[in-house]
Design an enzyme around this catalytic site. Sequence first.
Site, PDB file in Angstrom:
ATOM      1  N   SER A 119      12.713-121.344 -14.463  1.00  0.00           N
ATOM      2  CA  SER A 119      13.243-122.111 -13.335  1.00  0.00           C
ATOM      3  C   SER A 119      12.226-123.164 -12.908  1.00  0.00           C
ATOM      4  O   SER A 119      11.107-122.819 -12.496  1.00  0.00           O
ATOM      5  CB  SER A 119      13.542-121.183 -12.159  1.00  0.00           C
ATOM      6  N   HIS A 130      16.473-123.534 -16.235  1.00  0.00           N
ATOM      7  CA  HIS A 130      17.221-123.197 -15.019  1.00  0.00           C
ATOM      8  C   HIS A 130      16.864-124.182 -13.906  1.00  0.00           C
ATOM      9  O   HIS A 130      15.690-124.375 -13.588  1.00  0.00           O
ATOM     10  CB  HIS A 130      16.855-121.761 -14.619  1.00  0.00           C
ATOM     11  N   ASP A 137      17.571-125.062  -9.988  1.00  0.00           N
ATOM     12  CA  ASP A 137      18.078-124.520  -8.729  1.00  0.00           C
ATOM     13  C   ASP A 137      18.422-125.649  -7.776  1.00  0.00           C
ATOM     14  O   ASP A 137      17.547-126.422  -7.385  1.00  0.00           O
ATOM     15  CB  ASP A 137      17.006-123.625  -8.094  1.00  0.00           C
ATOM     16  N   MET A 171      19.786-126.620  -4.069  1.00  0.00           N
ATOM     17  CA  MET A 171      19.923-126.043  -2.720  1.00  0.00           C
ATOM     18  C   MET A 171      20.286-127.148  -1.738  1.00  0.00           C
ATOM     19  O   MET A 171      19.713-128.244  -1.799  1.00  0.00           O
ATOM     20  CB  MET A 171      18.606-125.411  -2.293  1.00  0.00           C
ATOM     21  N   HIS A 216      22.147-123.929 -11.230  1.00  0.00           N
ATOM     22  CA  HIS A 216      22.516-122.895 -10.258  1.00  0.00           C
ATOM     23  C   HIS A 216      22.745-123.571  -8.911  1.00  0.00           C
ATOM     24  O   HIS A 216      21.795-123.992  -8.268  1.00  0.00           O
ATOM     25  CB  HIS A 216      21.359-121.877 -10.214  1.00  0.00           C
ATOM     26  N   MET A 221      23.326-123.491  -5.309  1.00  0.00           N
ATOM     27  CA  MET A 221      23.275-122.710  -4.067  1.00  0.00           C
ATOM     28  C   MET A 221      23.690-123.652  -2.940  1.00  0.00           C
ATOM     29  O   MET A 221      22.859-124.125  -2.154  1.00  0.00           O
ATOM     30  CB  MET A 221      21.856-122.160  -3.860  1.00  0.00           C
ATOM     31  N   MET A 278      21.958-112.154  -8.427  1.00  0.00           N
ATOM     32  CA  MET A 278      20.709-112.481  -7.722  1.00  0.00           C
ATOM     33  C   MET A 278      19.968-111.179  -7.410  1.00  0.00           C
ATOM     34  O   MET A 278      20.528-110.263  -6.813  1.00  0.00           O
ATOM     35  CB  MET A 278      21.009-113.208  -6.399  1.00  0.00           C
ATOM     36  N   PHE A 281      14.372-119.268  -2.235  1.00  0.00           N
ATOM     37  CA  PHE A 281      12.947-119.494  -2.495  1.00  0.00           C
ATOM     38  C   PHE A 281      12.506-118.789  -3.769  1.00  0.00           C
ATOM     39  O   PHE A 281      13.005-117.706  -4.085  1.00  0.00           O
ATOM     40  CB  PHE A 281      12.102-118.966  -1.318  1.00  0.00           C
ATOM     41  N   GLY A 282      11.550-119.415  -4.451  1.00  0.00           N
ATOM     42  CA  GLY A 282      10.910-118.750  -5.574  1.00  0.00           C
ATOM     43  C   GLY A 282       9.844-117.795  -5.066  1.00  0.00           C
ATOM     44  O   GLY A 282       9.509-117.782  -3.872  1.00  0.00           O
ATOM     45  N   GLY A 283       9.338-116.978  -5.954  1.00  0.00           N
ATOM     46  CA  GLY A 283       8.188-116.131  -5.635  1.00  0.00           C
ATOM     47  C   GLY A 283       8.482-114.895  -4.812  1.00  0.00           C
ATOM     48  O   GLY A 283       7.563-114.298  -4.251  1.00  0.00           O
ATOM     49  N   ASP A 334      18.423-113.254 -11.725  1.00  0.00           N
ATOM     50  CA  ASP A 334      17.589-114.317 -11.157  1.00  0.00           C
ATOM     51  C   ASP A 334      16.874-113.823  -9.900  1.00  0.00           C
ATOM     52  O   ASP A 334      17.523-113.448  -8.927  1.00  0.00           O
ATOM     53  CB  ASP A 334      18.513-115.493 -10.812  1.00  0.00           C
ATOM     54  N   GLY A 335      15.539-113.848  -9.937  1.00  0.00           N
ATOM     55  CA  GLY A 335      14.745-113.530  -8.750  1.00  0.00           C
ATOM     56  C   GLY A 335      13.753-112.419  -9.007  1.00  0.00           C
ATOM     57  O   GLY A 335      14.129-111.295  -9.343  1.00  0.00           O
ATOM     58  N   GLY A 336      12.478-112.757  -8.903  1.00  0.00           N
ATOM     59  CA  GLY A 336      11.434-111.743  -9.035  1.00  0.00           C
ATOM     60  C   GLY A 336      11.262-111.187 -10.436  1.00  0.00           C
ATOM     61  O   GLY A 336      10.722-110.091 -10.621  1.00  0.00           O
ATOM     62  N   GLY A 368      10.841-118.034 -12.567  1.00  0.00           N
ATOM     63  CA  GLY A 368      10.209-119.249 -12.046  1.00  0.00           C
ATOM     64  C   GLY A 368       8.719-119.072 -11.917  1.00  0.00           C
ATOM     65  O   GLY A 368       7.930-119.471 -12.782  1.00  0.00           O
ATOM     66  N   SER A 369       8.302-118.410 -10.833  1.00  0.00           N
ATOM     67  CA  SER A 369       6.870-118.304 -10.551  1.00  0.00           C
ATOM     68  C   SER A 369       6.121-117.524 -11.624  1.00  0.00           C
ATOM     69  O   SER A 369       4.966-117.845 -11.935  1.00  0.00           O
ATOM     70  CB  SER A 369       6.635-117.696  -9.165  1.00  0.00           C
TER      71      SER A 369
HETATM   72  C1  DX5 Z   1      15.953-118.445  -5.917  1.00  0.00           C
HETATM   73  C2  DX5 Z   1      16.291-119.165  -7.191  1.00  0.00           C
HETATM   74  C3  DX5 Z   1      15.526-118.705  -8.366  1.00  0.00           C
HETATM   75  C4  DX5 Z   1      14.047-118.887  -8.281  1.00  0.00           C
HETATM   76  C5  DX5 Z   1      13.424-117.739  -9.017  1.00  0.00           C
HETATM   77  O1  DX5 Z   1      16.817-118.825  -4.918  1.00  0.00           O
HETATM   78  O2  DX5 Z   1      17.658-119.051  -7.498  1.00  0.00           O
HETATM   79  O3  DX5 Z   1      16.020-119.275  -9.579  1.00  0.00           O
HETATM   80  O4  DX5 Z   1      13.567-120.081  -8.839  1.00  0.00           O
HETATM   81  O5  DX5 Z   1      12.095-117.747  -8.751  1.00  0.00           O
HETATM   82  P1  DX5 Z   1      11.154-116.495  -9.078  1.00  0.00           P
HETATM   83  O6  DX5 Z   1      11.277-116.235 -10.543  1.00  0.00           O
HETATM   84  O7  DX5 Z   1       9.826-117.006  -8.670  1.00  0.00           O
HETATM   85  O8  DX5 Z   1      11.660-115.355  -8.238  1.00  0.00           O
HETATM   86 ZN    ZN Z   2      18.344-119.747  -9.594  1.00  0.00          ZN
END
Ligand code: DX5
Ligand code: ZN
Length: 225
Positions: free
Chosen positions: A13, A38, A40, A42, A71, A73, A142, A148-150, A180-182, A202-203
């Site tokens: 991401s 990916h 994102d 928003m 994606h 959002m 999700m 948010f990432g991370g 997706d996420g963490g 992502g992170s």
């Molecule tokens: C969160 C996003 C994710 C995000 C994932 O709202 O949809 O795609 O970038 O980030 P990590 O991998 O850092 O959780």
């Molecule tokens: Zn995403």
Amino acid sequence: MPAANGKISVAPSILSADLWRLGEEVQKVQKAGADWLHIDVMDGHFVPNLSFGPSVVSSLKGKTDLPLDVHLMVEEPMLFVEPFANAGADLLTVHIEAKDEIPAVLEVIKKLGIKAGVSIKPNTDPGVLEPLLDGLDLILVMSVYPGFGGQIFLPESEGQIKRVRDLIVRSGRNIWLEVDGGINPQTAPLAVQAGADALVAGSAIFKAADPVLALKQIRQAAPDI
Ligand code: DX5
Ligand code: ZN
């Protein structure tokens, strides 16, 4: 977007990429074996954050071979599907919790000739997906609250993923199950064992000291299914 030789697909991401060097960051993950990219999107309403618009997608289109996994959002996806399809998205995923009539949005995405996905937040009952499965290419579960990432992978996500995998199996349809996420080398096996076949990270990739190694570790943690 074919399966990567029967392996788990990994989708870095760019939300966590160094945007000063976006081109280099994308080339790096492509060389490291990423399967999709990916992106994102928003809108500041559906989630309390802003990110990328269609111009970011059009800047990437043609510069990378990676399929662009967008994606959305956003509260009103109907407003945005055409601009993102025109910008070069290969897959557009919308949220079932958005304001618009999702079956109608999915129909427009398919008419635009690209792949269509639906995402659910951690507190959404996967049963709501059942009437949508016909014509769907991907379900995005999700594993954090979007925005948010991370963030940390929520443990209840394993149950969500299993329920979605059951729905897909029962439908007999070929639908990707993306999580997706963490996602990191520790949580990737949990998601895959529960039934994921595509992982967004992502992170764990872009904030790593060595993103190439991080991507490989996520792959190794998630052996072929
Ligand atoms: C969160 C996003 C994710 C995000 C994932 O709202 O949809 O795609 O970038 O980030 P990590 O991998 O850092 O959780
Ligand atoms: Zn995403």
